[in-house]
Structure formats: structure tokens, C-alpha cells
Design an enzyme around this catalytic site. Structure first.
Site, PDB file in Angstrom:
ATOM      1  N   TYR A  75       0.840  -1.194   0.000  1.00 14.52           N
ATOM      2  CA  TYR A  75       0.000   0.000   0.000  1.00 14.52           C
ATOM      3  C   TYR A  75       0.873   1.240   0.000  1.00 14.52           C
ATOM      4  O   TYR A  75       1.933   1.287   0.632  1.00 14.52           O
ATOM      5  CB  TYR A  75      -0.950  -0.001   1.200  1.00 14.52           C
ATOM      6  CG  TYR A  75      -2.085  -0.985   1.041  1.00 14.52           C
ATOM      7  CD1 TYR A  75      -3.345  -0.571   0.607  1.00 14.52           C
ATOM      8  CD2 TYR A  75      -1.902  -2.337   1.309  1.00 14.52           C
ATOM      9  CE1 TYR A  75      -4.387  -1.473   0.457  1.00 14.52           C
ATOM     10  CE2 TYR A  75      -2.941  -3.252   1.163  1.00 14.52           C
ATOM     11  CZ  TYR A  75      -4.178  -2.809   0.735  1.00 14.52           C
ATOM     12  OH  TYR A  75      -5.198  -3.708   0.574  1.00 14.52           O
ATOM     13  N   GLU A  76       0.389   2.260  -0.691  1.00 16.61           N
ATOM     14  CA  GLU A  76       1.164   3.458  -0.988  1.00 16.61           C
ATOM     15  C   GLU A  76       1.717   4.165   0.246  1.00 16.61           C
ATOM     16  O   GLU A  76       2.735   4.851   0.175  1.00 16.61           O
ATOM     17  CB  GLU A  76       0.265   4.419  -1.771  1.00 16.61           C
ATOM     18  CG  GLU A  76       0.976   5.360  -2.696  1.00 16.61           C
ATOM     19  CD  GLU A  76      -0.001   6.130  -3.544  1.00 16.61           C
ATOM     20  OE1 GLU A  76       0.045   7.365  -3.490  1.00 16.61           O
ATOM     21  OE2 GLU A  76      -0.821   5.506  -4.252  1.00 16.61           O
ATOM     22  N   ALA A  77       1.053   4.035   1.376  1.00 22.15           N
ATOM     23  CA  ALA A  77       1.525   4.707   2.585  1.00 22.15           C
ATOM     24  C   ALA A  77       2.837   4.120   3.098  1.00 22.15           C
ATOM     25  O   ALA A  77       3.480   4.709   3.972  1.00 22.15           O
ATOM     26  CB  ALA A  77       0.461   4.615   3.679  1.00 22.15           C
ATOM     27  N   GLY A  78       3.248   2.957   2.569  1.00 21.46           N
ATOM     28  CA  GLY A  78       4.522   2.372   2.961  1.00 21.46           C
ATOM     29  C   GLY A  78       4.408   1.035   3.652  1.00 21.46           C
ATOM     30  O   GLY A  78       5.322   0.611   4.342  1.00 21.46           O
ATOM     31  N   GLY A 127       0.347   8.412  -6.146  1.00 20.71           N
ATOM     32  CA  GLY A 127       1.496   7.694  -6.709  1.00 20.71           C
ATOM     33  C   GLY A 127       1.221   7.077  -8.064  1.00 20.71           C
ATOM     34  O   GLY A 127       2.066   6.341  -8.597  1.00 20.71           O
TER      35      GLY A 127
END
Length: 253
Positions: A50-53, A130
Site C-alpha cells: 500500500y502506498e503509505a509504505g 502515486g
């Protein structure tokens, strides 16, 4: 006969595109549902990022955003946004980018920024996040969106994420390593790029016709030599969606 909604139909068919062991950068909404469905069915070794890391997420419930705390519990790793995009995505460790889009044109370019003129838009959308990087560097990209003419113009109003630009050769000249759009799943069927990078109709869902797909596409949609018919959602796939993943109908309503 099994009854299902267009959203369920799209989600199930999108999930089936994923392979066991794929490393997937997951978008919110239906792409999120599709990836979690695949991990619970035919792709138990799917690695969801997931894009948040969050890397190797195993959410106990459906995450409502890329920053939902449920993503962290049981995950393989948690890192910064910067580390995720440089050390994973740009390094070539992401097999699939799974996203949506307000507009997708004939060469798979995606608009998630504005409808109309950028300076005076009719509608201002969330923007890239992203998505621009994912479209450039993931090995392949899948998209989910309803099949409506306004969503499939000949050319997007604003190019948020590059597909094949003006054709496959043009994308190759940019030097990006990603393979570009691999499939677009709609409530009528599936479109995939031909050798030039133009999206063509390759599959229809049960009861849908090529004429319907053409009528709802903004360019003269061509068909593959053999257009297959997809399998309808199974009772188990629908059960997982309705009872485990989205019991409140947040995305499937």
C-alpha cells in the site's frame, strides 16, 4: 441464476487477473477489493503493498484507505513513502499496479486530475498520488472502471498516468521499465492492448455484447480475433466479497 452487481462483476474479474506470488501496489476502492479477494481465493501468496509504505499487508478487514491502521498488523514491513517508491517500485520489485481512473483513452493513458480544461476544469479530481510513478515502473498495470463513453474518450483531458502515450513505440522511447497497461476491466468486458498499444475488446461478460461495448467507447473499438466470454462470479467469490470484505456495501453498493 446467481445475481450480482456490476461492481461485484468487475471486482471478481479483476481479481482473477492476479497470479499467485504477484507483488501488487494496491489502489483504493475496487482495486483494493479485487486484491484482497484474490489473496483469499486463488492467490494466497499475493504480496500486497500500500502506498503509505506498508509491504506484505494482511488486513483482517477491508482497509478504507491506504493509511488505514489495519494494514500494519501482520505486515512484513512498514517504510516511508520515499523508500517504497525508490527501493521497491523503481527498483523493479513490483509486478502489478492496480488502479482506477476517471478517464482512460485508446492507448491506456489515464486521467485522475481534471475533467475539462486544466485552468478552468468542469470537475477537479483527486489527482495522481502515486499513480504516475506506478504506471511508469510497475511490470504491468490493471484498471477497473465502468464502461461508459465519458470514461473512454479518444484522448484524456489530462494525462495523469502514462499508458502507451501515442502508441507502444512512443512509450518505449521514454525508457521507463514498466510494461504499461495490461488490461482494463469494465462491467461489460475486458480490454487489452494490441501490438500497437491500442486497447481492443478481448472478453465479454455473460449477457454483454460487442455492440454495447462499442456504443460506450469514445473511439472505434476493435475486437480481438477471438473474443472470449468470462465466467460469472462464483457463489464463494460473492460470499467473500459480501460477508468478509465489504459487508456494509461501502464499495459494492
Amino acid at each position: 441464476m446467481t445475481v450480482y452487481t456490476p461492481s461485484e462483476l468487475m471486482t471478481v474479474n479483476a481479481a482473477r487477473l492476479l497470479r499467485d506470488g504477484d507483488v501488487v501496489l494496491v489502489g483504493v476502492g475496487l482495486p483494493n477489493l479485487a486484491c484482497n479477494l484474490a489473496r483469499r481465493t486463488h492467490a494466497p501468496n499475493l504480496v500486497m503493498i500500500y502506498e503509505a509504505g506498508v509491504v506484505g499487508a494482511k488486513p483482517a478487514r477491508l482497509p478504507l484507505s491506504i493509511g488505514d491502521p489495519t494494514l500494519v498488523s501482520g505486515a512484513t514491513a512498514v517504510c516511508s513513502f520515499y523508500e517504497l517508491f525508490t527501493l521497491y517500485l523503481q527498483r523493479g520489485w513490483v509486478d502489478v499496479g492496480f488502479m482506477g481512473g476517471a478517464q482512460i483513452d485508446r492507448f491506456g493513458n489515464v486521467n485522475a486530475t481534471v475533467i475539462g480544461d486544466y485552468a478552468r476544469p468542469k470537475v477537479r479530481l483527486p489527482g495522481s498520488g502515486g499513480a504516475a510513478e506506478i504506471a511508469a515502473w510497475a511490470d504491468r498495470c490493471y484498471f477497473i472502471t465502468p464502461h461508459e463513453k465519458r470514461r473512454f474518450p479518444p484522448r484524456v483531458d489530462f494525462m495523469t498516468s502514462a499508458g502507451f502515450l501515442g502508441g507502444r513505440a512512443e512509450r518505449e522511447r521514454t525508457g521507463v521499465r514498466g510494461g504499461g497497461p495490461a488490461a482494463v476491466v469494465t462491467h461489460l468486458g475486458i480490454m487489452e492492448p494490441d501490438p500497437t498499444g491500442e486497447l481492443i475488446l478481448t472478453a465479454l461478460h455473460p449477457g454483454c455484447t460487442a455492440a454495447q461495448a462499442r456504443e460506450n467507447t469514445g473511439w472505434p473499438l476493435r475486437e480481438a480475433a477471438q473474443v472470449r466470454t468470462t465466467e460469472p462470479p462464483s457463489q464463494e467469490e460473492l460470499r467473500i466479497l459480501r460477508e468478509e470484505l465489504d459487508p456494509k456495501g461501502i464499495y459494492l453498493a
